[in-house]
Design an enzyme around this catalytic site. Structure first.
Site, PDB file in Angstrom:
ATOM      1  N   SER A 154     -32.560  23.244 -39.753  1.00  0.00           N
ATOM      2  CA  SER A 154     -32.481  23.366 -41.208  1.00  0.00           C
ATOM      3  C   SER A 154     -31.162  22.852 -41.760  1.00  0.00           C
ATOM      4  O   SER A 154     -31.027  22.626 -42.956  1.00  0.00           O
ATOM      5  CB  SER A 154     -32.664  24.824 -41.628  1.00  0.00           C
ATOM      6  OG  SER A 154     -33.857  25.330 -41.116  1.00  0.00           O
TER       7      SER A 154
ATOM      8  N   TYR B 174     -37.630  34.775 -29.210  1.00  0.00           N
ATOM      9  CA  TYR B 174     -37.229  34.381 -30.561  1.00  0.00           C
ATOM     10  C   TYR B 174     -35.721  34.294 -30.690  1.00  0.00           C
ATOM     11  O   TYR B 174     -35.210  33.503 -31.481  1.00  0.00           O
ATOM     12  CB  TYR B 174     -37.823  35.344 -31.599  1.00  0.00           C
ATOM     13  CG  TYR B 174     -39.319  35.172 -31.701  1.00  0.00           C
ATOM     14  CD1 TYR B 174     -39.979  34.359 -30.792  1.00  0.00           C
ATOM     15  CD2 TYR B 174     -40.069  35.784 -32.671  1.00  0.00           C
ATOM     16  CE1 TYR B 174     -41.333  34.179 -30.853  1.00  0.00           C
ATOM     17  CE2 TYR B 174     -41.434  35.605 -32.745  1.00  0.00           C
ATOM     18  CZ  TYR B 174     -42.062  34.801 -31.828  1.00  0.00           C
ATOM     19  OH  TYR B 174     -43.395  34.617 -31.887  1.00  0.00           O
TER      20      TYR B 174
ATOM     21  N   ARG C 177     -49.328  29.174 -11.603  1.00  0.00           N
ATOM     22  CA  ARG C 177     -47.885  28.966 -11.612  1.00  0.00           C
ATOM     23  C   ARG C 177     -47.250  29.725 -10.450  1.00  0.00           C
ATOM     24  O   ARG C 177     -47.894  30.558  -9.813  1.00  0.00           O
ATOM     25  CB  ARG C 177     -47.305  29.454 -12.948  1.00  0.00           C
ATOM     26  CG  ARG C 177     -47.419  30.945 -13.140  1.00  0.00           C
ATOM     27  CD  ARG C 177     -47.088  31.408 -14.547  1.00  0.00           C
ATOM     28  NE  ARG C 177     -45.653  31.402 -14.813  1.00  0.00           N
ATOM     29  CZ  ARG C 177     -45.057  32.229 -15.675  1.00  0.00           C
ATOM     30  NH1 ARG C 177     -45.759  33.111 -16.360  1.00  0.00           N
ATOM     31  NH2 ARG C 177     -43.762  32.154 -15.873  1.00  0.00           N
TER      32      ARG C 177
ATOM     33  N   ASP D 188     -11.420  33.528 -38.959  1.00  0.00           N
ATOM     34  CA  ASP D 188     -11.795  33.673 -37.543  1.00  0.00           C
ATOM     35  C   ASP D 188     -12.946  34.657 -37.489  1.00  0.00           C
ATOM     36  O   ASP D 188     -13.415  35.147 -38.523  1.00  0.00           O
ATOM     37  CB  ASP D 188     -10.601  34.196 -36.705  1.00  0.00           C
ATOM     38  CG  ASP D 188     -10.738  33.804 -35.231  1.00  0.00           C
ATOM     39  OD1 ASP D 188     -11.805  34.046 -34.656  1.00  0.00           O
ATOM     40  OD2 ASP D 188      -9.773  33.243 -34.674  1.00  0.00           O
TER      41      ASP D 188
ATOM     42  N   GLU E  88     -36.862  38.409 -27.245  1.00  0.00           N
ATOM     43  CA  GLU E  88     -35.938  37.523 -26.532  1.00  0.00           C
ATOM     44  C   GLU E  88     -36.320  36.051 -26.714  1.00  0.00           C
ATOM     45  O   GLU E  88     -35.456  35.211 -26.925  1.00  0.00           O
ATOM     46  CB  GLU E  88     -35.917  37.894 -25.036  1.00  0.00           C
ATOM     47  CG  GLU E  88     -35.216  36.889 -24.127  1.00  0.00           C
ATOM     48  CD  GLU E  88     -33.723  36.780 -24.354  1.00  0.00           C
ATOM     49  OE1 GLU E  88     -33.133  37.739 -24.902  1.00  0.00           O
ATOM     50  OE2 GLU E  88     -33.146  35.739 -24.001  1.00  0.00           O
TER      51      GLU E  88
ATOM     52  N   HIS F 220     -49.244  40.899 -25.979  1.00  0.00           N
ATOM     53  CA  HIS F 220     -50.051  39.689 -25.760  1.00  0.00           C
ATOM     54  C   HIS F 220     -49.659  38.989 -24.454  1.00  0.00           C
ATOM     55  O   HIS F 220     -50.325  38.051 -24.041  1.00  0.00           O
ATOM     56  CB  HIS F 220     -49.985  38.732 -26.960  1.00  0.00           C
ATOM     57  CG  HIS F 220     -48.642  38.152 -27.239  1.00  0.00           C
ATOM     58  ND1 HIS F 220     -48.201  37.844 -28.495  1.00  0.00           N
ATOM     59  CD2 HIS F 220     -47.632  37.812 -26.418  1.00  0.00           C
ATOM     60  CE1 HIS F 220     -46.985  37.344 -28.430  1.00  0.00           C
ATOM     61  NE2 HIS F 220     -46.624  37.311 -27.186  1.00  0.00           N
ATOM     62  N   HIS F 221     -48.589  39.463 -23.817  1.00  0.00           N
ATOM     63  CA  HIS F 221     -48.247  38.942 -22.488  1.00  0.00           C
ATOM     64  C   HIS F 221     -49.023  39.674 -21.400  1.00  0.00           C
ATOM     65  O   HIS F 221     -48.868  39.363 -20.232  1.00  0.00           O
ATOM     66  CB  HIS F 221     -46.752  39.113 -22.226  1.00  0.00           C
ATOM     67  CG  HIS F 221     -45.884  38.331 -23.178  1.00  0.00           C
ATOM     68  ND1 HIS F 221     -45.445  37.065 -22.908  1.00  0.00           N
ATOM     69  CD2 HIS F 221     -45.400  38.631 -24.403  1.00  0.00           C
ATOM     70  CE1 HIS F 221     -44.718  36.619 -23.920  1.00  0.00           C
ATOM     71  NE2 HIS F 221     -44.682  37.548 -24.846  1.00  0.00           N
TER      72      HIS F 221
ATOM     73  N   SER G 117     -22.453  41.431 -22.730  1.00  0.00           N
ATOM     74  CA  SER G 117     -21.854  40.261 -23.355  1.00  0.00           C
ATOM     75  C   SER G 117     -22.624  39.874 -24.622  1.00  0.00           C
ATOM     76  O   SER G 117     -22.023  39.635 -25.677  1.00  0.00           O
ATOM     77  CB  SER G 117     -21.850  39.115 -22.348  1.00  0.00           C
ATOM     78  OG  SER G 117     -21.647  37.902 -22.996  1.00  0.00           O
ATOM     79  N   SER G 118     -23.963  39.842 -24.524  1.00  0.00           N
ATOM     80  CA  SER G 118     -24.741  39.438 -25.703  1.00  0.00           C
ATOM     81  C   SER G 118     -24.612  40.447 -26.822  1.00  0.00           C
ATOM     82  O   SER G 118     -24.561  40.073 -27.993  1.00  0.00           O
ATOM     83  CB  SER G 118     -26.234  39.316 -25.390  1.00  0.00           C
ATOM     84  OG  SER G 118     -26.450  38.709 -24.198  1.00  0.00           O
TER      85      SER G 118
ATOM     86  N   HIS H 256     -40.442  39.629 -25.753  1.00  0.00           N
ATOM     87  CA  HIS H 256     -40.929  38.819 -26.860  1.00  0.00           C
ATOM     88  C   HIS H 256     -39.849  38.545 -27.911  1.00  0.00           C
ATOM     89  O   HIS H 256     -39.628  37.405 -28.269  1.00  0.00           O
ATOM     90  CB  HIS H 256     -42.235  39.307 -27.469  1.00  0.00           C
ATOM     91  CG  HIS H 256     -42.865  38.168 -28.206  1.00  0.00           C
ATOM     92  ND1 HIS H 256     -43.505  37.143 -27.566  1.00  0.00           N
ATOM     93  CD2 HIS H 256     -42.811  37.817 -29.504  1.00  0.00           C
ATOM     94  CE1 HIS H 256     -43.841  36.225 -28.438  1.00  0.00           C
ATOM     95  NE2 HIS H 256     -43.441  36.607 -29.625  1.00  0.00           N
TER      96      HIS H 256
ATOM     97  N   HIS I 163     -34.005  29.802 -11.748  1.00  0.00           N
ATOM     98  CA  HIS I 163     -34.055  28.739 -12.761  1.00  0.00           C
ATOM     99  C   HIS I 163     -34.255  29.362 -14.141  1.00  0.00           C
ATOM    100  O   HIS I 163     -33.538  29.037 -15.093  1.00  0.00           O
ATOM    101  CB  HIS I 163     -35.182  27.758 -12.444  1.00  0.00           C
ATOM    102  CG  HIS I 163     -35.611  26.899 -13.601  1.00  0.00           C
ATOM    103  ND1 HIS I 163     -34.815  25.905 -14.130  1.00  0.00           N
ATOM    104  CD2 HIS I 163     -36.737  26.905 -14.370  1.00  0.00           C
ATOM    105  CE1 HIS I 163     -35.437  25.321 -15.145  1.00  0.00           C
ATOM    106  NE2 HIS I 163     -36.606  25.923 -15.333  1.00  0.00           N
TER     107      HIS I 163
ATOM    108  N   LYS J 264     -41.966  27.302 -42.245  1.00  0.00           N
ATOM    109  CA  LYS J 264     -40.760  26.571 -41.857  1.00  0.00           C
ATOM    110  C   LYS J 264     -41.069  25.099 -41.616  1.00  0.00           C
ATOM    111  O   LYS J 264     -40.367  24.218 -42.111  1.00  0.00           O
ATOM    112  CB  LYS J 264     -40.166  27.179 -40.591  1.00  0.00           C
ATOM    113  CG  LYS J 264     -39.566  28.525 -40.856  1.00  0.00           C
ATOM    114  CD  LYS J 264     -38.898  29.049 -39.627  1.00  0.00           C
ATOM    115  CE  LYS J 264     -37.771  29.953 -40.018  1.00  0.00           C
ATOM    116  NZ  LYS J 264     -36.663  29.266 -40.643  1.00  0.00           N
TER     117      LYS J 264
ATOM    118  N   TRP K 119     -38.764  35.738 -13.371  1.00  0.00           N
ATOM    119  CA  TRP K 119     -37.683  36.251 -14.233  1.00  0.00           C
ATOM    120  C   TRP K 119     -38.071  37.578 -14.885  1.00  0.00           C
ATOM    121  O   TRP K 119     -37.210  38.312 -15.358  1.00  0.00           O
ATOM    122  CB  TRP K 119     -37.291  35.227 -15.298  1.00  0.00           C
ATOM    123  CG  TRP K 119     -38.171  35.182 -16.506  1.00  0.00           C
ATOM    124  CD1 TRP K 119     -39.439  34.711 -16.559  1.00  0.00           C
ATOM    125  CD2 TRP K 119     -37.855  35.628 -17.827  1.00  0.00           C
ATOM    126  NE1 TRP K 119     -39.930  34.833 -17.840  1.00  0.00           N
ATOM    127  CE2 TRP K 119     -38.981  35.388 -18.636  1.00  0.00           C
ATOM    128  CE3 TRP K 119     -36.718  36.202 -18.421  1.00  0.00           C
ATOM    129  CZ2 TRP K 119     -39.012  35.706 -20.000  1.00  0.00           C
ATOM    130  CZ3 TRP K 119     -36.763  36.509 -19.778  1.00  0.00           C
ATOM    131  CH2 TRP K 119     -37.895  36.260 -20.545  1.00  0.00           C
TER     132      TRP K 119
END
Lengths: 183, 537
Positions: free
Chosen positions: B272, B261, B454, B110, B259, B306-307, B173-174, B257, B81, B335, B146
């Site tokens: 915006s 963002y 979890r 293009d 990622e 921090h993770h 790809s990314s 981290h 998931h 923001k 994940w």
């Protein structure tokens, strides 16, 4: 910008970005030895792998630190592993020897590696080992018990509020790995 | 309007060739609009696939005890998931928006590298088929979450190499998409379109692209190490051989981290764009938005541990990562302030895109606050690996990233299809989604604080009521999305013709509103006149 120039400019930029991506891929691998170096510098994550030569230190008899000895066997390794004593009160600056015992309960020869861990982590730099079975691979003949000494001292420079610490060893089974190397 | 007419005439004069016919059009296309459509459709399909997996999870958690699936399959569902929603739904959808909108917004004909663009899309369907096939392999799909932490993930059966190769392909790809975006924005802007004139959606995507290029290779490296540890006898993460599993966590979160963002910065850009249009005012504090986004991008690289507070770290490390993480609240606060100030005294109307944008601001901020709570390392010891963190990241990703995508879809759908979407159905979709998403995720804060862990298929009975609520919310949310799919289908099929401006006064907010709706297959083949660029705010 005409088309040709634009294509050239695009290609230049593409290769620059690709270079960054390749560098970052390499950096991921470069972090592994760097991480090891940082950990052994701070003496964290069980990375005190070298014997420090025995030297005379000022024994501080006024202080007592209680050291606990923990023994763990990883996974399904057929090993009975214990420390001769679970707790010892020590004076900083004085050398002590504590024996660990391990018995191979299987019919095959075993090769193991013990990984140390000291808790709390910020005290680990003050625990110095003159002798330890964790510095090298250990071989165990079938159904034999072996005595393995650890000789250590707590540096008298340790901070005053240090009262307790735990020294833990986890044995990992590396029989298969060391055999593949030997063959 | 005069400009739009000019463009129509222009397209007519040149007899621009339209798209090729049939299926091969989509396989061989190098057109940014076609590729954008492909990305968006893939994102929508994967959103439903990942959503179906979430419903398996929520069905199992409806009551305590084990009802429908065995725990191993449950763990595969949580893992897939997450991987599918992150890499299959949200990231392709953002890439699709970038492909569609960036050339139109900066006045380019293009993307800079159209063939690579085609390749970077077509890697995706193959990687997702490969990832889905792992469900049927001996030992099942990856089930370690994940994050793919060793040593647990090394217990995966035959699926491990396939999962790792999927990550490699998605990474390639990314990276290609990111290269394309940077080159397009740096080299292909129309004359007069300076960097500080770029729409914020373009700016946020440029920063996202840099994050992708910096961190996707690190993740690819980390999973490669997993592969060699498992099959080639290396010991990067194997304590017996002198490695350390904690090293993986550092590598993963150095990627992970930034990622998260990558998943939210383009949303900031979308919001915006939408809030000024429906407030009929220029965006408040444009320059501060650019700097805030850059600051967030930079900070994302220096807060990863921090993770890992509960894993063990020197006290100085805990303090550093606590303060550095809290610092991110500052540019993010800038923001949120700017969005509110844009709405302040604006002539606001509340069409579906604006509703989703406002819900984004409110609900994303709530998710941000729970993040701030967890940045404090002593407090995090209680929240870590409970449903509180699940509630936190779902608040920033669902009413955050996904709501921004809904808002973007409604906002630009008339431009893409040339037809207005059904506003009544859009509003129905909005209200059902917003109410159900809160019913689904809000109670998870409570069960998390009370200690429900979890990634566990069963739980203590005291959590039963809140979990039942959460599951009901999840099912309502899931099925409400069928309305969204239907609205899109309906708008593609036909409906009220959209003007080129679509939204009242939109022409002042971006170049895309100066093109006809739908835009010609090849747009801005001649750069837009400088006057309209200098008139944009």
């Amino acid at each position: 910008m005409d088309n040709k120039e634009l294509q050239k400019a695009n290609a230049r930029l593409v290769w620059r970005i690709v270079a960054i991506a390749v560098l970052m891929f390499g950096l991921g691998f470069a972090i592994a030895p760097y991480y090891d170096a940082v950990c052994s510098y701070f003496g964290i994550s069980g990375r005190v792998n070298e014997a420090s030569s025995e030297q005379t230190m000022q024994v501080d008899a006024s202080r007592e630190i209680s050291v606990e000895f923990v023994s763990v066997v990883n996974g399904q390794m057929p090993l009975k592993f214990r420390a001769e004593t679970s707790k010892l009160k020590v004076n900083p600056g004085q050398y002590y020897t504590v024996n660990y015992y391990a018995e191979n309960t299987s019919d095959k020869k075993l090769v193991g590696r013990a990984v140390p861990s000291i808790s709390p982590a910020w005290l680990s730099a003050f625990l110095k080992k003159a002798e330890c079975f964790c510095f090298s691979e250990q071989e165990f003949e079938p159904h034999k018990e072996r005595k393995m000494p650890v000789r250590f001292v707590i540096d008298p420079a340790v901070q005053a509020d240090a009262k307790e610490m735990t020294l833990s060893y986890t044995f990992f089974d590396i029989t298969e790995k060391s055999q593949t190397i030997k063959n | 309007m005069s400009v739009a007419t000019h463009d129509d005439a222009h397209a007519h004069d040149h007899h621009d060739h339209g798209p090729a016919k049939g299926f091969m059009r989509w396989v061989t296309t190098t057109n940014h609009k076609d590729i954008g459509t492909l990305y968006l459709i893939t994102g929508l399909i994967m959103f439903f696939v990942g959503g179906a997996m979430a419903l398996v999870i929520r069905a199992e958690l409806f009551e305590p005890g084990l009802q429908y699936v065995d725990p191993h399959f449950f763990n595969q569902m949580t893992t897939l998931h997450a991987l599918i929603m992150v890499f299959g739904a949200v990231m392709p959808a953002f890439a699709g928006l970038a492909n569609w909108m960036i050339p139109m917004m900066i006045g380019a004909p293009d993307m800079a590298l159209p063939r690579m663009n085609n390749w970077s899309f077509w890697l995706l369907p193959f990687s997702f088929v490969m990832l889905a096939s792992t469900l049927f392999m001996d030992g099942g799909a990856a089930a370690a979450g994940w994050t793919l932490y060793p040593p647990l993930v090394l217990q995966t059966g035959n699926a491990l190499p396939f999962t790792v190769f999927t990550v490699h392909m998605l990474g390639m790809s990314s990276i290609m998409a990111a290269i394309n975006i940077i080159v397009t924005v740096f080299n292909m802007r129309a004359p007069g379109m300076t960097m500080m004139k770029l729409p914020l959606f373009v700016w946020t995507w440029v920063i996202t692209a840099f994050l992708l290029i910096a961190v996707m290779p690190v993740f690819a490296g980390a999973v490669t190490m997993l592969l060699t540890d498992k099959f080639f006898g290396t010991s990067f993460f194997n304590a017996a051989g002198g490695g350390d599993p904690v090293l993986y966590q550092h590598l993963f979160w150095f990627f992970g981290h930034p990622e998260v963002y990558i998943l939210i910065l383009p949303s900031f850009g979308i919001i915006s764009s939408i809030i000024p249009t429906f407030s009929r005012k220029p965006l408040f504090g444009y320059a501060s938005m650019v700097y805030a986004t850059s600051a967030i991008g930079f900070l994302s690289f220096i807060v990863w541990a921090h993770h890992q507070y509960t894993v063990g770290m020197p006290i100085a490390g805990e303090l550093y990562f606590t303060y550095a993480t809290m610092l991110i609240a500052v540019p993010t606060g800038v923001k949120v302030f700017n969005w509110l100030a844009t709405m302040w005294k604006g002539a606001m109307t509340f069409e579906t895109p604006m509703l989703f944008a406002i819900a984004f601001v409110v609900l994303f901020t709530m998710g941000g606050f729970t993040g701030l709570m967890m940045s404090i390392s002593p407090a995090d010891l209680q929240y870590h690996d409970t449903y509180f963190i699940v509630a936190h990241f779902h608040y920033v990703l669902v009413p955050g990233a996904v709501f921004a995508l809904f808002a973007a879809a409604y906002y630009w759908l008339p431009k893409w299809t040339g037809h207005m979407y059904d506003e009544r159905l859009g509003q129905l979709h909005f209200w059902l989604t917003t109410i159900s998403v809160n019913i689904c995720f809000f109670p998870q804060h409570f069960v998390g604080l009370a200690g429900m862990p979890r990634r566990i298929p069963d739980y203590a009975v005291q959590f039963a009521e809140f979990n039942a609520m959460s599951s009901v919310g999840a099912f309502v949310f899931g099925f409400s999305q069928l309305i969204f799919a239907y609205v899109i289908y309906k708008a593609i099929q036909g409906g009220e013709k959209a003007t080129s401006e679509v939204w009242e006064g939109a022409e002042a907010h971006g170049l895309e509103w100066h093109l006809s709706s739908p835009p010609p297959y090849h747009s801005w083949t001649e750069a837009p006149p400088k006057e309209i660029i200098s008139d944009l705010h």
